[in-house]
Design a protein around this motif. Structure first.
Motif, PDB file in Angstrom:
ATOM      1  N   ASP A  27       0.826  -1.201   0.000  1.00  0.00           N
ATOM      2  CA  ASP A  27       0.000   0.000   0.000  1.00  0.00           C
ATOM      3  C   ASP A  27       0.872   1.267   0.000  1.00  0.00           C
ATOM      4  OD1 ASP A  27      -2.721   0.848   0.051  1.00  0.00           O
ATOM      5  OD2 ASP A  27      -2.311   1.695   2.029  1.00  0.00           O
ATOM      6  N   ILE A  28       1.899   1.249   0.843  1.00  0.00           N
ATOM      7  CA  ILE A  28       2.810   2.410   0.916  1.00  0.00           C
ATOM      8  C   ILE A  28       3.528   2.598  -0.418  1.00  0.00           C
ATOM      9  CG2 ILE A  28       4.936   3.278   2.002  1.00  0.00           C
ATOM     10  CD1 ILE A  28       4.002   1.870   4.600  1.00  0.00           C
ATOM     11  N   ALA A  30       2.577   1.657  -3.402  1.00  0.00           N
ATOM     12  CA  ALA A  30       1.648   2.128  -4.446  1.00  0.00           C
ATOM     13  C   ALA A  30       1.450   3.638  -4.314  1.00  0.00           C
ATOM     14  CB  ALA A  30       0.316   1.397  -4.315  1.00  0.00           C
ATOM     15  N   GLU A  31       1.348   4.104  -3.094  1.00  0.00           N
ATOM     16  CA  GLU A  31       1.135   5.533  -2.870  1.00  0.00           C
ATOM     17  C   GLU A  31       2.379   6.343  -3.231  1.00  0.00           C
ATOM     18  OE1 GLU A  31      -0.046   6.678   1.115  1.00  0.00           O
ATOM     19  OE2 GLU A  31      -1.495   8.051   0.224  1.00  0.00           O
ATOM     20  N   GLN A  34       2.587   6.569  -6.955  1.00  0.00           N
ATOM     21  CA  GLN A  34       1.620   7.556  -7.455  1.00  0.00           C
ATOM     22  C   GLN A  34       2.187   8.970  -7.283  1.00  0.00           C
ATOM     23  OE1 GLN A  34      -1.829   8.007  -4.735  1.00  0.00           O
ATOM     24  NE2 GLN A  34      -0.983  10.058  -4.818  1.00  0.00           N
TER      25      GLN A  34
ATOM     26  N   ARG B  58      -0.991   8.506   7.136  1.00  0.00           N
ATOM     27  CA  ARG B  58      -1.247   7.139   7.619  1.00  0.00           C
ATOM     28  C   ARG B  58      -1.539   7.136   9.117  1.00  0.00           C
ATOM     29  NH1 ARG B  58      -0.410   2.906   4.374  1.00  0.00           N
ATOM     30  NH2 ARG B  58      -0.039   3.727   2.291  1.00  0.00           N
ATOM     31  N   TRP B  70      -8.857   4.201  -2.630  1.00  0.00           N
ATOM     32  CA  TRP B  70      -8.154   4.201  -3.911  1.00  0.00           C
ATOM     33  C   TRP B  70      -9.187   4.379  -5.015  1.00  0.00           C
ATOM     34  CZ3 TRP B  70      -3.059   4.345  -4.896  1.00  0.00           C
ATOM     35  CH2 TRP B  70      -2.168   4.010  -3.864  1.00  0.00           C
ATOM     36  N   ARG B  76      -5.105   6.775 -13.822  1.00  0.00           N
ATOM     37  CA  ARG B  76      -4.115   6.391 -12.813  1.00  0.00           C
ATOM     38  C   ARG B  76      -4.814   6.213 -11.471  1.00  0.00           C
ATOM     39  NH1 ARG B  76       0.754  10.039 -12.947  1.00  0.00           N
ATOM     40  NH2 ARG B  76       1.244   8.809 -14.773  1.00  0.00           N
ATOM     41  N   LYS B  77      -4.391   5.165 -10.746  1.00  0.00           N
ATOM     42  CA  LYS B  77      -5.011   4.921  -9.441  1.00  0.00           C
ATOM     43  C   LYS B  77      -4.398   5.867  -8.422  1.00  0.00           C
ATOM     44  CE  LYS B  77      -7.049   0.500  -8.977  1.00  0.00           C
ATOM     45  NZ  LYS B  77      -7.110  -0.675  -8.128  1.00  0.00           N
TER      46      LYS B  77
END
Lengths: 338, 119
Positions: A27-28, A30-31, A34, B58, B70, B76-77
């Motif tokens: 998850d980290i 992927a972020e 991005q 977080r 998400w 784009r995601k």
């Protein structure tokens, strides 16, 4: 060029991945991807051309080393927290500096005297292991305490009563000496003077395990000066019991006595091996010589320690003399409302 | 960097840390994803680097103050964040606290300035 861009970013993210916490890793990443992609795209639009490898490298470098980036996602942990840390440091210093090292310093000459050079070296080579073991054991104990007691300590900090705090110690005024300490010194002075006279009248010699230790002439030479100093110390303590206000007289007399004791101890120190004669009909000559050397070494260490103690006491008395002039203890008591 | 500069930098970061959290929460009254949030803050003079922002997001999410999902945008995601109901309640209290601290600090700074002028 797109391939280079993806390649560098992939390598960067892979390096971040290695040290990320497991449960949130994907998850980290992927972020982060991005965010990097958005930043690279925006930069391309600003410049009006496709980013070169150097451009991408500069952007990634500015974001920080992969390990640094990953470290920001890991919650801060410590083995020993702030509640336990001061006690941990105190115990560590106490055990390492005041138990293990002095223990070895005293043991090594004795081992040398009884078992020889190689045995002493074997003992000394164990010093680092002993220090590391003690460090490890103490740390483990405190880590265990941290896990089990720290919640209790924090609860105790939250639930405390100012009325249960210990009373402020009363500082003795500078124009009076503490009578209890003087009584202790008087008893101790009488005891040691008695021991000194007894040992002198019954001879300066000791027998153990077939080894005969006798204390040659040098000890007889210091008998009267040492007895005189012990009696002076005892009389001085007696005076303080009845006249505790004689601070300056006491401090000056103590400095004189400390000087005398330092000289006597220095005489014994410079006598070295001649301070003790060892004989043993059963012992081989080599073992006897080793024992003589070991005992002399042990005595030298003892004399140095004693001289240091006398010098410290002299400094204490000098400070007492100065205090009796400036009266900071009174100020301290009055600052505390006494 | 000299020792004084280093001390200043550490104190500056300490000073900013709390206010950054507040600024992030205020900005997330409107749903945003990380990169846009960072830009929005930077445009208003609250620069925040990505290594501070994402771990902070977080943490706030794990405390239940933010919600995230998400979603795909422009092929784009992206992960969009917004203030949760609990976050909104906490933010109101924090803003009140911030104003109170600010007012007190202004008073302290004002007193200090007056004393310096007199001295």
């Amino acid at each position: 060029m797109k391939q280079t861009m993806a390649d560098l970013v992939d390598r960067y993210l892979h390096s971040v991945r290695i040290t990320l916490p497991g449960e949130q890793r994907e998850d980290i990443l992927a972020e982060l991807r991005q965010d990097i992609d958005s930043q690279l795209e925006e930069r391309e639009q600003e410049l009006g051309w496709t980013l070169s490898e150097d451009d991408i490298a500069a952007i990634l470098k500015k974001r920080g080393h992969p390990s640094f980036v990953a470290s920001r996602y890991v919650p801060q942990r410590y083995l020993i927290g702030p509640a336990m840390y001061p006690i941990y440091v105190f115990v560590l210093k106490l055990v390492l500096l005041w138990v293990i090292i002095p223990g070895f310093a005293l043991t090594a000459p004795i081992v040398y005297a009884t078992s020889g050079n190689s045995a002493m070296l074997a003992v000394l080579t164990k010093l680092p292991t002993a220090l590391f073991s003690a460090f490890g054991i103490i740390t483990l104990i405190f880590v265990a305490c941290e896990r089990s007691w720290v919640a209790g300590i924090h609860a105790a900090w939250a639930d405390w009563d100012p009325r249960k705090l210990p009373p402020v110690p009363v500082f003795p005024p500078p124009d009076r000496l503490p009578r209890s300490a003087a009584v202790g010194e008087l008893i101790s002075g009488v005891f040691w003077a008695g021991v000194w006279i007894y040992v002198a009248s019954h001879g300066f010699s000791v027998n153990f395990s077939g080894v005969h230790c006798s204390f040659p002439r040098i000890w007889r030479e210091v008998f009267w000066p040492e007895l005189g100093l012990l009696l002076a110390w005892t009389v001085l303590a007696g005076i303080v019991v009845f006249k505790p206000e004689h601070v300056r007289l006491y401090a000056i007399a103590r400095i004189v006595i400390d000087c005398g004791c330092t000289i006597v101890t220095a005489v014994l120190f410079f006598a070295g091996g001649a301070a003790v004669a060892i004989s043993g009909p059963q012992l081989p000559a080599e073992a006897l010589a080793r024992a003589q050397y070991g005992v002399a070494l042990g005595l030298r260490i003892t004399w140095i320690s004693v001289i240091v103690l006398f010098l410290i006491d002299m400094l204490v008395q000098i400070a007492r003399l100065r205090r009796s002039r400036s009266k900071p203890a009174w100020e301290m008591n009055s600052a505390l409302g006494r | 960097m000299s020792q004084l500069d280093e001390i200043f930098e550490n104190l500056r970061l300490e000073l900013r840390r709390g206010s950054l959290t507040l600024a992030v929460m205020v900005e997330l009254r409107t749903e945003r994803y990380g990169y846009i949030l960072r830009k929005a803050l930077a445009e208003q003079g609250m620069e925040i680097d990505e290594n501070t922002l994402y771990p902070l997001l977080r943490r706030l999410e794990s405390q239940g103050l933010l919600a995230s999902e998400w979603r795909e945008e422009a092929n784009r995601k992206k992960r969009f964040y917004r203030l949760s109901k609990e976050g909104q309640a906490i933010l109101e209290r924090l803003i009140e606290e911030w104003r109170s601290i600010n007012a007190s600090l202004e008073l302290v700074l004002g007193t200090g300035a007056r004393l310096r002028r007199k001295g």
